[in-house]
Every structure is written in C-alpha cells, then in structure tokens.
Design a protein around this motif. Structure first.
Motif, short mmCIF file in Angstrom:
data_model
loop_
_atom_site.label_atom_id
_atom_site.label_comp_id
_atom_site.label_asym_id
_atom_site.label_seq_id
_atom_site.Cartn_x
_atom_site.Cartn_y
_atom_site.Cartn_z
N VAL A 120 37.63 49.96 44.52
CA VAL A 120 37.73 48.70 43.76
C VAL A 120 39.06 48.58 43.01
O VAL A 120 39.74 47.54 43.11
CB VAL A 120 36.53 48.53 42.81
N PRO A 121 39.52 49.59 42.25
CA PRO A 121 40.80 49.42 41.54
C PRO A 121 41.98 49.17 42.48
O PRO A 121 42.87 48.37 42.16
CB PRO A 121 40.95 50.74 40.78
N VAL A 122 41.98 49.84 43.62
CA VAL A 122 43.08 49.67 44.57
C VAL A 122 43.06 48.26 45.15
O VAL A 122 44.09 47.59 45.25
CB VAL A 122 42.99 50.72 45.69
N VAL A 123 41.88 47.80 45.55
CA VAL A 123 41.76 46.46 46.13
C VAL A 123 42.16 45.40 45.12
O VAL A 123 42.84 44.42 45.47
CB VAL A 123 40.33 46.23 46.65
N LEU A 124 41.77 45.55 43.86
CA LEU A 124 42.13 44.56 42.86
C LEU A 124 43.64 44.52 42.62
O LEU A 124 44.22 43.45 42.41
CB LEU A 124 41.40 44.84 41.55
N ASP A 125 44.28 45.68 42.68
CA ASP A 125 45.75 45.71 42.55
C ASP A 125 46.40 44.99 43.73
O ASP A 125 47.33 44.19 43.54
CB ASP A 125 46.23 47.16 42.48
N ILE A 126 45.90 45.24 44.92
CA ILE A 126 46.43 44.57 46.10
C ILE A 126 46.24 43.06 45.98
O ILE A 126 47.15 42.27 46.26
CB ILE A 126 45.73 45.09 47.38
N ALA A 127 45.04 42.65 45.54
CA ALA A 127 44.74 41.22 45.43
C ALA A 127 45.66 40.52 44.43
O ALA A 127 46.08 39.38 44.66
CB ALA A 127 43.29 41.02 45.05
N GLU A 128 45.96 41.19 43.32
CA GLU A 128 46.88 40.59 42.35
C GLU A 128 48.26 40.40 42.96
O GLU A 128 48.94 39.40 42.71
CB GLU A 128 46.95 41.46 41.10
N ARG A 129 48.68 41.36 43.75
CA ARG A 129 50.00 41.25 44.39
C ARG A 129 50.00 40.16 45.46
O ARG A 129 51.00 39.45 45.65
CB ARG A 129 50.41 42.61 44.94
N VAL A 130 48.87 40.01 46.16
CA VAL A 130 48.74 38.91 47.11
C VAL A 130 48.82 37.58 46.37
O VAL A 130 49.50 36.64 46.81
CB VAL A 130 47.41 39.01 47.89
N ARG A 131 48.15 37.48 45.22
CA ARG A 131 48.14 36.24 44.45
C ARG A 131 49.55 35.86 44.00
O ARG A 131 49.93 34.69 44.03
CB ARG A 131 47.21 36.36 43.25
N ARG A 132 50.34 36.85 43.61
CA ARG A 132 51.71 36.57 43.19
C ARG A 132 52.59 36.13 44.37
O ARG A 132 53.41 35.23 44.24
CB ARG A 132 52.32 37.80 42.51
N ALA A 385 27.40 49.73 39.35
CA ALA A 385 28.46 50.37 40.13
C ALA A 385 29.80 49.68 39.89
O ALA A 385 30.84 50.34 39.72
CB ALA A 385 28.11 50.35 41.62
N LEU A 386 29.80 48.35 39.87
CA LEU A 386 31.05 47.63 39.63
C LEU A 386 31.56 47.88 38.22
O LEU A 386 32.77 48.05 38.00
CB LEU A 386 30.84 46.13 39.88
N ASP A 387 30.64 47.94 37.26
CA ASP A 387 31.05 48.23 35.89
C ASP A 387 31.71 49.61 35.82
O ASP A 387 32.75 49.78 35.15
CB ASP A 387 29.82 48.18 34.97
N ALA A 388 31.15 50.58 36.52
CA ALA A 388 31.74 51.92 36.53
C ALA A 388 33.10 51.92 37.22
O ALA A 388 34.03 52.61 36.79
CB ALA A 388 30.80 52.90 37.23
N ALA A 389 33.23 51.15 38.28
CA ALA A 389 34.51 51.08 39.00
C ALA A 389 35.60 50.42 38.17
O ALA A 389 36.77 50.80 38.24
CB ALA A 389 34.32 50.33 40.31
N LEU A 390 35.21 49.44 37.36
CA LEU A 390 36.19 48.70 36.56
C LEU A 390 36.57 49.40 35.27
O LEU A 390 37.72 49.36 34.83
CB LEU A 390 35.65 47.30 36.24
N ARG A 391 35.58 50.07 34.65
CA ARG A 391 35.82 50.64 33.32
C ARG A 391 35.77 52.16 33.28
O ARG A 391 36.21 52.77 32.29
CB ARG A 391 34.81 50.07 32.32
N GLY A 392 35.28 52.79 34.32
CA GLY A 392 35.23 54.24 34.37
C GLY A 392 34.21 54.82 33.41
O GLY A 392 33.46 54.10 32.75
N GLY A 393 34.18 56.14 33.36
CA GLY A 393 33.30 56.81 32.43
C GLY A 393 32.13 57.50 33.11
O GLY A 393 31.46 56.92 33.96
N ARG A 394 31.90 58.75 32.72
CA ARG A 394 30.83 59.53 33.31
C ARG A 394 29.48 58.88 33.13
O ARG A 394 28.65 58.86 34.05
CB ARG A 394 30.82 60.94 32.68
N GLU A 395 29.22 58.33 31.92
CA GLU A 395 27.91 57.75 31.65
C GLU A 395 27.66 56.52 32.52
O GLU A 395 26.53 56.30 32.97
CB GLU A 395 27.79 57.38 30.17
N ARG A 396 28.68 55.74 32.81
CA ARG A 396 28.51 54.58 33.67
C ARG A 396 28.20 55.00 35.10
O ARG A 396 27.41 54.35 35.80
CB ARG A 396 29.75 53.68 33.63
#
Length: 431
Positions: A120-132, A385-396
């Motif tokens: 998820v973090p990698v794809v979101l970075d790619i998507a931001e670059r596509v948007r620009r 799962a998405l919350d964990a992918a976006l914000r990280g953390g063992r508990e998530r």
C-alpha cells in the motif's frame, strides 16, 4: 493513446502485450511504456514485447525505463502490477503462517496482510507521482491484494479501478461448457476481491435467462474439480464460489496440503527463470505456452476492455464489466466507501454519470446471509488492514489479524504478528 505499465518487467507482461497486439482495434495504443527498476528483466521483457508487436503488425511504439516519473508523464492510463519483495517475499508469506496452523497464501489470511503492508505505501507513492505527471490518467490496479490496494487509492482521491482475472476466467469456462460465445455470458458476480460467488450465469445480459441451475446439473462435477471443492458443496449452495473460497470452506485441509508439498512461490520462481530464458531468445516473437501456467489467464482481455471503456466512448467494449470499485450502496450492509467486486457499467469520458464504473444493481433483492456475513467479516478485516498499512504499528497489525475469519483467536493472532513483523522488517519503515 499512451499507456504505462508499472512492473513492466514482470513475466506476466507478455500476456498483456499479446492482448494489446490482438485487440488493437479496441484499444489503439500508440505508445506503451514498460517501467521497472529491474533493468535485466525489463530489457528481456521489453525485447519480446517489441517482437510481439512487430509480428502482429501493431504500429505502436514500446519503450522501457526505470524512471517512473518520465514513464508515466502524459499517460492516459497506468496499469499497476507490482510485487514488493518479489517471489522471495511471497515465499515467506506462504510459509510462516503454516507454523501457526494457518493458511499460507499471498492474498488471503496473514500472508495477504503482509503483502498489503508492504504494498500500500509503495502504490500510494506511485499514484501521487502519476497524479503530478498525468492528472487525468486512470490507474488500473492489478496488484494484490486488489481490494485493499484499490480502497487505498480511492480513499486518497485517485482515479482508480481494481481488476482481477477470476471473473473473466469463469466467464470463459462457463461459455466453453455451454458452447456459446463468451460475450453472450453475463455473471451475477458479487463479493470482495478473492471472495466472490457467481449467483447466476445469464444469457445475453443482466436481465437474461439464468443458465446456472442447468450448468450445475450438467457440469457441476467438472466445475467442482476445477475449484478443488466437493461436488456436494456446489449442489448445496446452488452457486459457484471463487476458488479462493476453498481457503475458507476447507481451511484445515488446505493447511495440511500446503505443509506437505513445495510452495506455489517456489514453483513460480522456477517457472519465472525458465520464462526469462525463453524471453531472451531473439527468435521468440509470441507469448510462450509456458506462460499459461504462470497465472493471469485472460488478464490482457480484461485490461484492454476496461481501459478502452474508461478512455473512450465505450463503443466496441463490453458495457458491463467486473471490477473492484466503491460500494456506494450496492451492498447495503457495507459502508459506502468499502471496495467490492461486482459487475459495473463502465462510463467513458462522455458517460452520462461522469467517467468511471457504476455498479449494476444486484439481481437478488437481498444477499443470502451465508455470503453477506462473510463479506461483512472480511470487509471489517480489510478496514483494519488498511489502517495498519497506512499508519503502521504492531497493535494495528495484531487487530487486523484477530479480526480475520481465518485467524480469530488471540494466541494465533499474537504468534502471526510476531512472525509477520520478523519477516518484513526491511519493508516496513515503522517496524
């Protein structure tokens, strides 16, 4: 028309190229850019891609680059087919969950969560670059887990649609059994990515005659064999589940099988080495037969149909296609922003409702709780799962695992969390 493929060095890519070449009247690509940081693989795949275009007389230009920003600049659509960590990470996803007695699979269960966290973090970075670089470009996501990745993209405001080949594969299979053209088969396809059921197989379109009862009577045994489920399961359900439902309906049996044979990742890694050796042959100018065993069958047809519908007026393409998109009230028991996998009408730039997919109302007034319950359960897991992918953390991570219907026990979730983090430290900045 310019298209870019991120992950263009994948051994899948010649399947996609073959579809672009054969279906050029549907999707007239003038420029195709294959983008991948793996230079050696990219050049092998790119060389074969150019030969496939040349053999089939396609006039489009194919280029390769490791420069994402340059590659997507001016693109009308960007296809994502990534595997963060490669087959080595997939091998881990398929292995360590078995130590806890849970299914080891790259998109389902604990392994699927690990892949989501890496991806998820990698794809979101790619998507931001596509948007620009190309603000109006559509992002077509084939990267697993497609449902979670597509939801991340949509939640961030990107023009994105998720794509999977399960539905088109079943459509082609059913059409062959019925001895009709696939274009005449409409599926009442409903669920989440890799968690779907065919509630009907209709002749001609959404309002056509339902052929599923007769199909199950005449061919239920063959369909069940392909799904690796007992015929009795199909007879009792009266529908056709995706083969991924086997991980739920026969979980313990699958775990025993997976623990007694080489992993799929090991098989695919060996197959990829063989494919890349074939791609290096300058005389090869068509996709090799071995590629059919790699997976992704009919991906190219689905991708061409979707891209053509999104970028054009819809003429020459299927008006209704199975995609991953916002729920938007389609399944009333889910949040509107959940991502579901259903038939949708694909509106092009001139569509009356604006461009993008519009889910088709279900053929049934109320989805059977047998399916709705599992869909709701897995959607709740995907939220976490998405919350964990976006914000990280063992508990998530732990909460997502505890919520998954294939885990659901405190001790299991604890043990899986420890293993997931240990095997993915290099990919998780927060770990």
């Amino acid at each position: 028309m310019k298209l870019a493929v991120v992950g263009g060095g994948s051994t899948y890519t010649p399947e996609l190229i073959d579809g672009f070449a054969r279906l050029r009247d549907t999707l007239p690509v003038s420029e195709l850019v294959l983008i991948d940081p793996a230079a050696d693989r990219l050049e092998l795949v790119g060389g074969l891609a150019r030969r496939i275009f040349a053999r089939q007389g396609h006039p489009g230009r194919i280029t390769t680059t490791a420069d994402l920003d340059a590659g997507v600049e001016g693109a009308d659509a960007v296809l994502l087919q990534l595997r963060i960590g490669g087959q080595a990470a997939r091998l881990q996803d398929e292995t360590w969950p078995l130590e806890c007695g849970c299914v080891g699979q790259e998109t389902t269960g604990a392994g699927g969560l690990a892949k989501a966290l890496r991806t998820v973090p990698v794809v979101l970075d790619i998507a931001e670059r596509v948007r620009r670089a190309s603000p109006d470009a559509w992002i077509i996501d084939f990267t697993n887990p497609v449902g979670i990745v597509t939801r991340a993209l949509l939640q961030a405001g990107h023009r994105a649609v998720g794509l999977c080949n399960v539905a088109i594969g079943l459509q082609r299979k059913f059409a062959a059994l019925l001895e009709v053209d696939p274009s005449g088969i409409h599926l009442d396809h409903v669920g989440l990515n890799h968690l779907t059921w065919e509630l009907g197989v209709r002749k001609g379109g959404p309002d056509g005659e339902d052929l599923l009862p007769g199909l199950l009577t005449a061919h239920g045994g063959a369909i069940a064999t392909d799904l690796r489920l007992p015929r009795a399961v199909l007879d009792r359900l009266g529908v056709v589940p995706s083969y991924y439902l086997r991980y739920f309906y026969a979980h313990d049996e699958v775990v025993r099988e997976l623990g007694s044979k080489p992993s799929r990742a090991a098989e695919v890694a060996a197959m990829e080495r063989e494919l890349l050796a074939l791609y290096a042959d300058p005389a090869l100018d068509e996709k090799p037969a071995l590629l059919a065993k790699r997976g992704g069958a009919f991906y190219s047809e689905a991708a061409v149909d979707l891209a053509a519908a999104l970028l054009g007026d819809g003429s020459g393409t299927s008006p209704v296609q199975v995609v991953n998109t916002r729920n938007a009230g389609t399944l009333p028991f889910l949040p509107d922003d959940a991502v579901i996998e259903v038939q949708a009408r694909i509106e092009g730039a001139g569509g009356p409702g604006g461009p993008g997919p519009v889910p088709v109302p279900l053929a049934v007034p109320r989805l059977d709780p047998l399916y709705a319950g599992l869909i709701s359960h897995v959607t709740a897991y995907e939220d976490l799962a998405l919350d964990a992918a976006l914000r990280g953390g063992r508990e998530r991570v732990f909460r997502a695992l505890l919520a998954h219907p294939l885990v659901g026990q405190f001790d299991l979730a604890e043990g899986l969390t420890e293993r997931l983090l240990a095997h993915n430290k290099e990919y998780l900045a927060w770990a």
